[in-house]
Design a protein around this motif. Structure first.
Motif, PDB file in Angstrom:
ATOM      1  N   VAL A 173       0.824  -1.308   0.027  1.00  0.00           N
ATOM      2  CA  VAL A 173      -0.058   0.065  -0.072  1.00  0.00           C
ATOM      3  C   VAL A 173       0.974   1.223   0.012  1.00  0.00           C
ATOM      4  CG1 VAL A 173      -1.844   1.261   1.451  1.00  0.00           C
ATOM      5  CG2 VAL A 173      -1.643  -1.236   1.213  1.00  0.00           C
ATOM      6  N   THR A 174       0.470   2.328  -0.740  1.00  0.00           N
ATOM      7  CA  THR A 174       1.137   3.516  -0.946  1.00  0.00           C
ATOM      8  C   THR A 174       0.221   4.692  -0.022  1.00  0.00           C
ATOM      9  OG1 THR A 174       2.523   2.603  -2.538  1.00  0.00           O
ATOM     10  CG2 THR A 174       2.285   5.410  -2.233  1.00  0.00           C
ATOM     11  N   PHE A 175       0.615   5.452   0.591  1.00  0.00           N
ATOM     12  CA  PHE A 175      -0.167   6.675   1.169  1.00  0.00           C
ATOM     13  C   PHE A 175       0.542   7.888   0.376  1.00  0.00           C
ATOM     14  CE2 PHE A 175      -0.482   3.647   4.715  1.00  0.00           C
ATOM     15  CZ  PHE A 175      -1.931   3.206   4.362  1.00  0.00           C
ATOM     16  N   SER A 176      -0.227   8.595  -0.259  1.00  0.00           N
ATOM     17  CA  SER A 176       0.054   9.593  -1.027  1.00  0.00           C
ATOM     18  C   SER A 176      -0.881  10.941  -1.015  1.00  0.00           C
ATOM     19  CB  SER A 176       0.277   9.308  -2.478  1.00  0.00           C
ATOM     20  OG  SER A 176       0.969  10.656  -3.346  1.00  0.00           O
ATOM     21  N   GLY A 177      -0.732  11.966  -1.637  1.00  0.00           N
ATOM     22  CA  GLY A 177      -1.782  13.071  -1.492  1.00  0.00           C
ATOM     23  C   GLY A 177      -1.512  14.194  -2.265  1.00  0.00           C
ATOM     24  N   GLY A 178      -2.215  15.147  -1.825  1.00  0.00           N
ATOM     25  CA  GLY A 178      -2.169  15.596  -0.566  1.00  0.00           C
ATOM     26  C   GLY A 178      -0.775  15.311   0.221  1.00  0.00           C
ATOM     27  N   ASP A 179      -1.036  15.549   1.460  1.00  0.00           N
ATOM     28  CA  ASP A 179       0.186  15.047   2.382  1.00  0.00           C
ATOM     29  C   ASP A 179      -0.459  14.169   3.460  1.00  0.00           C
ATOM     30  OD1 ASP A 179       2.265  14.688   4.305  1.00  0.00           O
ATOM     31  OD2 ASP A 179       3.280  16.467   3.174  1.00  0.00           O
ATOM     32  N   PRO A 180      -0.263  12.822   3.518  1.00  0.00           N
ATOM     33  CA  PRO A 180      -0.799  11.936   4.377  1.00  0.00           C
ATOM     34  C   PRO A 180      -0.562  12.357   5.878  1.00  0.00           C
ATOM     35  CG  PRO A 180      -0.084  10.650   2.802  1.00  0.00           C
ATOM     36  CD  PRO A 180       0.384  12.029   2.471  1.00  0.00           C
ATOM     37  N   LEU A 181       0.365  12.960   6.190  1.00  0.00           N
ATOM     38  CA  LEU A 181       1.327  13.230   7.345  1.00  0.00           C
ATOM     39  C   LEU A 181       0.370  14.584   8.019  1.00  0.00           C
ATOM     40  CD1 LEU A 181       5.024  12.763   7.306  1.00  0.00           C
ATOM     41  CD2 LEU A 181       3.410  11.075   8.140  1.00  0.00           C
ATOM     42  N   LEU A 182      -0.446  15.154   7.109  1.00  0.00           N
ATOM     43  CA  LEU A 182      -1.486  16.282   8.080  1.00  0.00           C
ATOM     44  C   LEU A 182      -2.501  15.362   8.732  1.00  0.00           C
ATOM     45  CD1 LEU A 182      -2.335  18.994   5.005  1.00  0.00           C
ATOM     46  CD2 LEU A 182      -0.673  18.765   7.210  1.00  0.00           C
ATOM     47  N   GLN A 183      -2.680  14.031   8.586  1.00  0.00           N
ATOM     48  CA  GLN A 183      -3.510  13.286   9.358  1.00  0.00           C
ATOM     49  C   GLN A 183      -2.700  12.179  10.058  1.00  0.00           C
ATOM     50  OE1 GLN A 183      -7.264  12.677   7.209  1.00  0.00           O
ATOM     51  NE2 GLN A 183      -5.898  13.564   5.602  1.00  0.00           N
ATOM     52  N   ALA A 184      -1.570  12.463  10.730  1.00  0.00           N
ATOM     53  CA  ALA A 184      -0.549  11.742  11.251  1.00  0.00           C
ATOM     54  C   ALA A 184      -1.229  10.757  12.238  1.00  0.00           C
ATOM     55  CB  ALA A 184       0.537  12.193  11.664  1.00  0.00           C
ATOM     56  N   GLU A 185      -1.831  11.301  13.228  1.00  0.00           N
ATOM     57  CA  GLU A 185      -2.175  10.470  14.462  1.00  0.00           C
ATOM     58  C   GLU A 185      -3.400   9.394  13.950  1.00  0.00           C
ATOM     59  OE1 GLU A 185      -3.522  12.256  17.814  1.00  0.00           O
ATOM     60  OE2 GLU A 185      -1.947  13.642  17.691  1.00  0.00           O
ATOM     61  N   GLU A 186      -4.238   9.571  12.872  1.00  0.00           N
ATOM     62  CA  GLU A 186      -5.191   8.715  12.610  1.00  0.00           C
ATOM     63  C   GLU A 186      -4.669   7.873  11.639  1.00  0.00           C
ATOM     64  OE1 GLU A 186      -8.657   8.577  13.275  1.00  0.00           O
ATOM     65  OE2 GLU A 186      -7.464   9.683  15.036  1.00  0.00           O
ATOM     66  N   LEU A 187      -3.505   8.380  10.633  1.00  0.00           N
ATOM     67  CA  LEU A 187      -2.851   7.264   9.713  1.00  0.00           C
ATOM     68  C   LEU A 187      -1.959   6.400  10.739  1.00  0.00           C
ATOM     69  CD1 LEU A 187      -1.689   6.645   7.058  1.00  0.00           C
ATOM     70  CD2 LEU A 187      -0.004   8.444   7.268  1.00  0.00           C
ATOM     71  N   GLU A 188      -1.523   6.787  11.534  1.00  0.00           N
ATOM     72  CA  GLU A 188      -0.735   5.681  12.483  1.00  0.00           C
ATOM     73  C   GLU A 188      -1.651   4.798  13.028  1.00  0.00           C
ATOM     74  OE1 GLU A 188       1.907   5.616  16.459  1.00  0.00           O
ATOM     75  OE2 GLU A 188       0.707   7.431  16.144  1.00  0.00           O
ATOM     76  N   LYS A 189      -2.760   4.865  13.585  1.00  0.00           N
ATOM     77  CA  LYS A 189      -3.875   3.929  13.746  1.00  0.00           C
ATOM     78  C   LYS A 189      -4.277   2.994  12.555  1.00  0.00           C
ATOM     79  CE  LYS A 189      -5.897   6.978  17.147  1.00  0.00           C
ATOM     80  NZ  LYS A 189      -7.147   7.932  17.401  1.00  0.00           N
ATOM     81  N   LEU A 190      -4.268   3.567  11.330  1.00  0.00           N
ATOM     82  CA  LEU A 190      -4.752   2.971  10.009  1.00  0.00           C
ATOM     83  C   LEU A 190      -3.358   1.950   9.807  1.00  0.00           C
ATOM     84  CD1 LEU A 190      -6.234   2.495   7.846  1.00  0.00           C
ATOM     85  CD2 LEU A 190      -4.992   4.284   6.747  1.00  0.00           C
ATOM     86  N   ILE A 191      -2.443   2.457  10.277  1.00  0.00           N
ATOM     87  CA  ILE A 191      -1.194   1.465  10.031  1.00  0.00           C
ATOM     88  C   ILE A 191      -1.155   0.214  10.820  1.00  0.00           C
ATOM     89  CG2 ILE A 191       1.329   1.312   9.844  1.00  0.00           C
ATOM     90  CD1 ILE A 191       1.300   4.123   8.584  1.00  0.00           C
ATOM     91  N   ILE A 192      -1.504   0.670  12.116  1.00  0.00           N
ATOM     92  CA  ILE A 192      -1.434  -0.345  12.894  1.00  0.00           C
ATOM     93  C   ILE A 192      -2.328  -1.415  12.530  1.00  0.00           C
ATOM     94  CG2 ILE A 192      -2.131  -0.965  15.624  1.00  0.00           C
ATOM     95  CD1 ILE A 192      -0.632   1.914  16.047  1.00  0.00           C
TER      96      ILE A 192
END
Length: 164
Positions: free
Chosen positions: A68-87
């Motif tokens: 999976v690749t996370f791109s954008g925009g910038d995914p790190l603007l949503q870093a906390e929720e992205l971290e939960k998604l990755i987990i």
């Protein structure tokens, strides 16, 4: 909630191998010559819960997918929720390969917890003056492709070795 502009089921240009790509909505970098200017607005796209987005990503993955690749925009603007998604993705698909594109420079974000779940980071803003169509998986020569596990283990920026 995560703001997502699009989920592309299959791509071979957003990281090595066949990948599902999630394009996050919103970016503060506003790089001249941006490849995805429609994704700059923070409030566009579709809102997903972390669990909904995880389900949508998992649905797209086949035995042929490398990751999976996370791109954008910038995914790190949503870093906390992205971290939960990755987990969640790592729990449900332990061997998944995760790439992340960001306009931030790795050395400025190396301590962010979200990076612990990422395999490869493509960092840095797009710079029109350094645009190079011959580069693999990036748009301008200033951007680095970084091996995150090795970089975190050594405390140094280790570039990812692309397969031939």
């Amino acid at each position: 909630m995560l703001r997502v502009a699009n989920i592309l089921p299959e791509s071979v240009v957003d990281g090595s191998g066949i990948r599902t790509v999630v394009f996050f909505q919103g970016c503060l970098h506003h790089c001249p010559g941006c490849h995805n200017p429609d994704l700059l607005e923070l409030c566009g796209g579709t809102a997903y819960t972390v669990e909904e987005l995880a389900d949508s990503i998992i649905e797209e993955l086949t035995a042929l997918h490398k990751g999976v690749t996370f791109s954008g925009g910038d995914p790190l603007l949503q870093a906390e929720e992205l971290e939960k998604l990755i987990i969640i993705l790592r729990q449900r698909r332990p061997h998944i390969n995760i790439w992340l594109y960001t306009g931030y420079v790795y050395e400025n974000i190396s301590g962010w917890p979200v990076l612990r779940g990422v395999d490869v980071l493509v960092d840095g803003p797009f710079k029109e003056g350094e645009r190079d169509l011959l580069l693999r998986f990036r748009g301008s020569a200033n951007q680095k492709i970084i091996d995150i596990p090795k970089s975190l283990a050594t405390g140094q920026t280790i570039e990812y070795q692309l397969p031939d």
